[in-house]
Write a protein that holds these residues in place. Structure first.
Motif, PDB file in Angstrom:
ATOM      1  N   TYR A 113     -16.174 -66.166 -50.453  1.00 39.24           N
ATOM      2  CA  TYR A 113     -16.957 -65.118 -49.796  1.00 39.24           C
ATOM      3  C   TYR A 113     -18.271 -65.687 -49.280  1.00 39.24           C
ATOM      4  O   TYR A 113     -18.666 -65.445 -48.136  1.00 39.24           O
ATOM      5  N   GLU A 114     -18.937 -66.476 -50.124  1.00 36.60           N
ATOM      6  CA  GLU A 114     -20.215 -67.091 -49.701  1.00 36.60           C
ATOM      7  C   GLU A 114     -19.973 -68.041 -48.534  1.00 36.60           C
ATOM      8  O   GLU A 114     -20.802 -68.159 -47.632  1.00 36.60           O
ATOM      9  N   LYS A 115     -18.812 -68.708 -48.549  1.00 35.26           N
ATOM     10  CA  LYS A 115     -18.437 -69.600 -47.452  1.00 35.26           C
ATOM     11  C   LYS A 115     -18.317 -68.806 -46.153  1.00 35.26           C
ATOM     12  O   LYS A 115     -18.820 -69.207 -45.103  1.00 35.26           O
ATOM     13  N   ALA A 116     -17.646 -67.636 -46.247  1.00 33.07           N
ATOM     14  CA  ALA A 116     -17.455 -66.781 -45.071  1.00 33.07           C
ATOM     15  C   ALA A 116     -18.796 -66.286 -44.535  1.00 33.07           C
ATOM     16  O   ALA A 116     -19.004 -66.227 -43.317  1.00 33.07           O
ATOM     17  N   VAL A 117     -19.717 -65.954 -45.432  1.00 31.57           N
ATOM     18  CA  VAL A 117     -21.049 -65.499 -45.025  1.00 31.57           C
ATOM     19  C   VAL A 117     -21.783 -66.626 -44.305  1.00 31.57           C
ATOM     20  O   VAL A 117     -22.407 -66.418 -43.264  1.00 31.57           O
ATOM     21  N   ALA A 118     -21.696 -67.839 -44.847  1.00 34.14           N
ATOM     22  CA  ALA A 118     -22.354 -68.993 -44.223  1.00 34.14           C
ATOM     23  C   ALA A 118     -21.768 -69.248 -42.832  1.00 34.14           C
ATOM     24  O   ALA A 118     -22.506 -69.504 -41.871  1.00 34.14           O
ATOM     25  N   ARG A 119     -20.467 -69.167 -42.702  1.00 32.30           N
ATOM     26  CA  ARG A 119     -19.804 -69.366 -41.407  1.00 32.30           C
ATOM     27  C   ARG A 119     -20.244 -68.280 -40.429  1.00 32.30           C
ATOM     28  O   ARG A 119     -20.480 -68.552 -39.244  1.00 32.30           O
ATOM     29  N   PHE A 120     -20.332 -67.051 -40.904  1.00 28.29           N
ATOM     30  CA  PHE A 120     -20.717 -65.933 -40.056  1.00 28.29           C
ATOM     31  C   PHE A 120     -22.077 -66.178 -39.409  1.00 28.29           C
ATOM     32  O   PHE A 120     -22.259 -65.981 -38.200  1.00 28.29           O
ATOM     33  N   TRP A 121     -23.055 -66.602 -40.205  1.00 29.70           N
ATOM     34  CA  TRP A 121     -24.407 -66.767 -39.674  1.00 29.70           C
ATOM     35  C   TRP A 121     -24.551 -68.002 -38.786  1.00 29.70           C
ATOM     36  O   TRP A 121     -25.335 -68.009 -37.843  1.00 29.70           O
ATOM     37  N   ALA A 122     -23.767 -69.029 -39.061  1.00 30.20           N
ATOM     38  CA  ALA A 122     -23.758 -70.175 -38.142  1.00 30.20           C
ATOM     39  C   ALA A 122     -23.187 -69.735 -36.800  1.00 30.20           C
ATOM     40  O   ALA A 122     -23.720 -70.057 -35.732  1.00 30.20           O
ATOM     41  N   ASP A 123     -22.112 -68.957 -36.856  1.00 30.90           N
ATOM     42  CA  ASP A 123     -21.455 -68.417 -35.660  1.00 30.90           C
ATOM     43  C   ASP A 123     -22.391 -67.469 -34.901  1.00 30.90           C
ATOM     44  O   ASP A 123     -22.408 -67.433 -33.671  1.00 30.90           O
ATOM     45  N   PHE A 124     -23.216 -66.725 -35.654  1.00 29.04           N
ATOM     46  CA  PHE A 124     -24.208 -65.830 -35.068  1.00 29.04           C
ATOM     47  C   PHE A 124     -25.152 -66.623 -34.167  1.00 29.04           C
ATOM     48  O   PHE A 124     -25.577 -66.140 -33.110  1.00 29.04           O
ATOM     49  N   GLY A 125     -25.466 -67.832 -34.566  1.00 28.81           N
ATOM     50  CA  GLY A 125     -26.305 -68.713 -33.760  1.00 28.81           C
ATOM     51  C   GLY A 125     -25.726 -68.912 -32.370  1.00 28.81           C
ATOM     52  O   GLY A 125     -26.443 -68.884 -31.368  1.00 28.81           O
ATOM     53  N   PRO A 147     -17.379 -57.094 -47.354  1.00 35.57           N
ATOM     54  CA  PRO A 147     -16.810 -57.179 -46.016  1.00 35.57           C
ATOM     55  C   PRO A 147     -16.923 -58.584 -45.418  1.00 35.57           C
ATOM     56  O   PRO A 147     -17.922 -59.265 -45.612  1.00 35.57           O
ATOM     57  N   ILE A 148     -15.876 -58.960 -44.690  1.00 35.90           N
ATOM     58  CA  ILE A 148     -15.901 -60.224 -43.940  1.00 35.90           C
ATOM     59  C   ILE A 148     -15.545 -59.893 -42.492  1.00 35.90           C
ATOM     60  O   ILE A 148     -14.582 -59.172 -42.226  1.00 35.90           O
ATOM     61  N   ALA A 149     -16.336 -60.407 -41.559  1.00 30.73           N
ATOM     62  CA  ALA A 149     -16.112 -60.135 -40.137  1.00 30.73           C
ATOM     63  C   ALA A 149     -15.861 -61.418 -39.362  1.00 30.73           C
ATOM     64  O   ALA A 149     -16.126 -62.506 -39.855  1.00 30.73           O
ATOM     65  N   GLU A 150     -15.363 -61.243 -38.122  1.00 37.03           N
ATOM     66  CA  GLU A 150     -14.979 -62.336 -37.218  1.00 37.03           C
ATOM     67  C   GLU A 150     -13.616 -62.896 -37.607  1.00 37.03           C
ATOM     68  O   GLU A 150     -13.463 -63.513 -38.682  1.00 37.03           O
ATOM     69  N   SER A 151     -12.625 -62.700 -36.728  1.00 34.62           N
ATOM     70  CA  SER A 151     -11.228 -62.965 -37.093  1.00 34.62           C
ATOM     71  C   SER A 151     -10.966 -64.375 -37.610  1.00 34.62           C
ATOM     72  O   SER A 151     -10.256 -64.538 -38.606  1.00 34.62           O
ATOM     73  N   ALA A 152     -11.533 -65.393 -36.964  1.00 37.39           N
ATOM     74  CA  ALA A 152     -11.289 -66.769 -37.423  1.00 37.39           C
ATOM     75  C   ALA A 152     -11.867 -66.977 -38.818  1.00 37.39           C
ATOM     76  O   ALA A 152     -11.258 -67.641 -39.670  1.00 37.39           O
ATOM     77  N   ILE A 153     -13.032 -66.387 -39.060  1.00 35.49           N
ATOM     78  CA  ILE A 153     -13.673 -66.503 -40.367  1.00 35.49           C
ATOM     79  C   ILE A 153     -12.841 -65.754 -41.415  1.00 35.49           C
ATOM     80  O   ILE A 153     -12.655 -66.231 -42.542  1.00 35.49           O
ATOM     81  N   ASP A 176     -27.783 -72.533 -42.504  1.00 36.73           N
ATOM     82  CA  ASP A 176     -29.089 -73.100 -42.155  1.00 36.73           C
ATOM     83  C   ASP A 176     -28.934 -74.171 -41.076  1.00 36.73           C
ATOM     84  O   ASP A 176     -29.701 -74.219 -40.113  1.00 36.73           O
ATOM     85  N   VAL A 177     -27.932 -75.029 -41.244  1.00 37.48           N
ATOM     86  CA  VAL A 177     -27.704 -76.108 -40.267  1.00 37.48           C
ATOM     87  C   VAL A 177     -27.293 -75.516 -38.919  1.00 37.48           C
ATOM     88  O   VAL A 177     -27.661 -76.018 -37.866  1.00 37.48           O
ATOM     89  N   GLY A 178     -26.562 -74.413 -38.963  1.00 42.24           N
ATOM     90  CA  GLY A 178     -26.134 -73.772 -37.722  1.00 42.24           C
ATOM     91  C   GLY A 178     -27.281 -73.151 -36.949  1.00 42.24           C
ATOM     92  O   GLY A 178     -27.284 -73.129 -35.714  1.00 42.24           O
ATOM     93  N   LEU A 179     -28.268 -72.643 -37.669  1.00 36.70           N
ATOM     94  CA  LEU A 179     -29.359 -71.898 -37.031  1.00 36.70           C
ATOM     95  C   LEU A 179     -30.649 -72.706 -36.837  1.00 36.70           C
ATOM     96  O   LEU A 179     -31.387 -72.474 -35.890  1.00 36.70           O
ATOM     97  N   ALA A 180     -30.923 -73.628 -37.757  1.00 38.44           N
ATOM     98  CA  ALA A 180     -32.205 -74.343 -37.730  1.00 38.44           C
ATOM     99  C   ALA A 180     -32.525 -75.066 -36.413  1.00 38.44           C
ATOM    100  O   ALA A 180     -33.682 -75.115 -36.009  1.00 38.44           O
ATOM    101  N   PRO A 181     -31.533 -75.624 -35.718  1.00 38.07           N
ATOM    102  CA  PRO A 181     -31.864 -76.315 -34.463  1.00 38.07           C
ATOM    103  C   PRO A 181     -32.528 -75.455 -33.401  1.00 38.07           C
ATOM    104  O   PRO A 181     -33.123 -75.984 -32.466  1.00 38.07           O
ATOM    105  N   PHE A 182     -32.440 -74.135 -33.536  1.00 36.73           N
ATOM    106  CA  PHE A 182     -33.079 -73.270 -32.550  1.00 36.73           C
ATOM    107  C   PHE A 182     -34.590 -73.206 -32.765  1.00 36.73           C
ATOM    108  O   PHE A 182     -35.324 -72.808 -31.870  1.00 36.73           O
ATOM    109  N   ILE A 183     -35.052 -73.591 -33.966  1.00 34.43           N
ATOM    110  CA  ILE A 183     -36.485 -73.511 -34.285  1.00 34.43           C
ATOM    111  C   ILE A 183     -37.318 -74.326 -33.301  1.00 34.43           C
ATOM    112  O   ILE A 183     -38.341 -73.846 -32.806  1.00 34.43           O
TER     113      ILE A 183
END
Lengths: 224, 227
Positions: free
Chosen positions: B91-103, A66-72, B159-166
């Motif tokens: 897919y791994e790229k999308a996962v990395a983007r997701f977690w940076a965005d989560f930040g 699964p991939i979430a977030e529309s821009a992503i 990591d770069v997206g989230l680490a600054p919050f540390i």
């Protein structure tokens, strides 16, 4: 030529502009997919398992992942199926501009529209027209009027896909709730872009009819 | 071969600016730094970011790029040879983007409310903040089990997206009036924090958590005083 890639499923909700973006990207690239409409008032096990963090639509499930977030998701679609209808520009700086304006749209315009809806049309936001004017400026700078009405010129690009749902949502809000959008005189290029979106064969399928959106909006107003 | 001109406009406590520092420092890119006063913004900043008049802004060969994750993405495209931040696999790229965005969506949002909200909203901000860190702990265990970073052995886009919050953890705990769970409860998160803090490139630009906490408390006092 249609790309038949097994196991492409979209978890969607037809009025959601975010859902529409992904649908549009899939259609532009001719990617066959299963469209599973979601009941957001009673979220399915599949949705909750596919997007456990945000529990929202849209979600794209490709080969079980699964991939979430529309821009992503649209980035992903562009990367996996680059051949047909490429969306992100080749140039890194131009790509940054597409991402910046997508983010601007979400932070400012989408947010204004959201507040307008939630307040039942009471929240009058002067900023909304100012923000549309800024987007008009971006289109003047990044687009090519001779080539075509889109940010991508003659064909739709990433930023066009991100903005496309407004082509149906803004008129629906205008006609049902009295939203005052920027005029054609104020934003001639944007008006042309949205006009071209509603005429585009893929967008005609991906985006709901304005009448349907109006009914949806009206029904929610009555419920409040 | 002409030399690239790279300049970062930033304000030292900003976790968004820190993302840009981290990306450039991990890649060993040379850049000029300009500290901005948010109460007296330079003409350069106002011209480089007329839409938001905010930091960070990266000015590369005279062209400005704004919004921290957009900047990091840009940096990774322009300097791909050294320390690639986005994985090759889509897919791994999308996962990395997701977690940076989560930040942005969850961690920053909750942290901001910890500083600015009152009463019940303030209490909820603390719960939301802890929830977000718990999710990061879980994600680390799923995405890169047994590895220190989201990127495995090296820091990636997430990591770069989230680490600054540390470096803000101390400050958030102070204004939130809580103590974050330790490694028994969040083993992956704490391992990740230790791993991030031991990276030389990270040490280069990270402000002291004590200074950041002081800064957070100043803003909190101001918010409370205005209430």
């Amino acid at each position: 030529m249609a790309c038949h890639d097994q196991d492409v499923t979209l978890l969607s909700f037809w009025p959601s502009p975010f859902s529409m973006r992904v649908k549009l990207a899939l259609l532009l690239k001719g990617i066959e997919h299963e469209d599973l409409s979601q009941d957001l008032g009673n979220k399915s096990k599949l949705l909750l398992e596919s997007n456990p963090v945000h529990k929202k639509v849209p979600v794209l499930i490709h080969k079980g992942k699964p991939i979430a977030e529309s821009a992503i998701i649209v980035h992903y679609i562009d990367e996996v199926w680059p051949g047909t209808s490429p969306l992100l520009p080749q140039d890194a700086f131009l790509r940054a501009q597409h991402r910046f304006w997508t983010d601007f749209f979400e932070k400012k315009i989408s947010d204004s529209l959201d507040r307008f809806i939630r307040s039942n049309g009471a929240a009058v936001n002067e900023e909304f027209i100012q923000d549309c004017l800024l987007l008009e400026g971006a289109l003047a700078e990044l687009g090519d009027e001779e080539e075509g009405p889109f940010f991508g010129g003659a064909s739709m690009s990433f930023l066009d896909v991100m903005l496309a749902p407004s082509a149906v949502w803004i008129p629906a809000l205008e006609q049902v709730m009295g939203l005052k959008p920027a005029s054609q005189e104020q934003c001639p290029r944007l008006h042309k872009l949205f006009g071209a979106v509603t005429e585009h064969p893929s967008a005609k399928v991906a985006l709901p009819q304005i009448e349907k959106l109006k009914e949806f909006t009206q029904a929610r107003l009555v419920r409040k | 071969m002409s030399k690239d001109s790279v300049k970062l406009l930033n304000f030292w406590p900003s976790m968004f600016g820190l993302r840009v520092h981290y990306a450039l420092d991990l890649k060993g890119v040379s850049y000029d730094y300009q500290e901005e006063s948010l109460l007296n913004k330079s003409k350069e900043l106002l011209e480089a970011n007329p839409i938001y008049t905010k930091i960070p802004v990266l000015i590369h060969n005279g062209k400005p790029i704004c919004e921290s994750l957009v900047i990091v993405d840009y940096i990774d495209s322009v300097w791909p040879g050294s320390h690639k931040l986005l994985p090759e696999d889509p897919y791994e790229k999308a996962v990395a983007r997701f977690w940076a965005d989560f930040g942005d969506k969850k961690l920053y949002d909750a942290g901001n409310r910890l500083i600015r909200a009152m009463g019940e909203e303030h209490k909820k901000a603390g719960e939301d903040f802890k929830w977000a860190l718990m999710k990061i702990d879980e994600a680390l265990g799923t995405i890169a089990p047994g590895k220190p970073f989201f990127g495995g052995d090296a820091m990636n886009f997430a990591d770069v997206g989230l680490a600054p919050f540390i470096c803000w953890f101390k400050g958030y705990q102070k204004v939130g009036g809580f103590v974050l769970p330790g490694p028994e409860e969040w083993p992956n998160l704490h391992k990740w924090v230790d791993a991030v803090n031991s990276v030389d490139a990270i040490k280069k630009s990270t402000p002291s958590p004590d200074k950041v906490a002081e800064f957070a408390e100043v803003i909190r006092k101001r918010v409370l005083g205005a209430a």
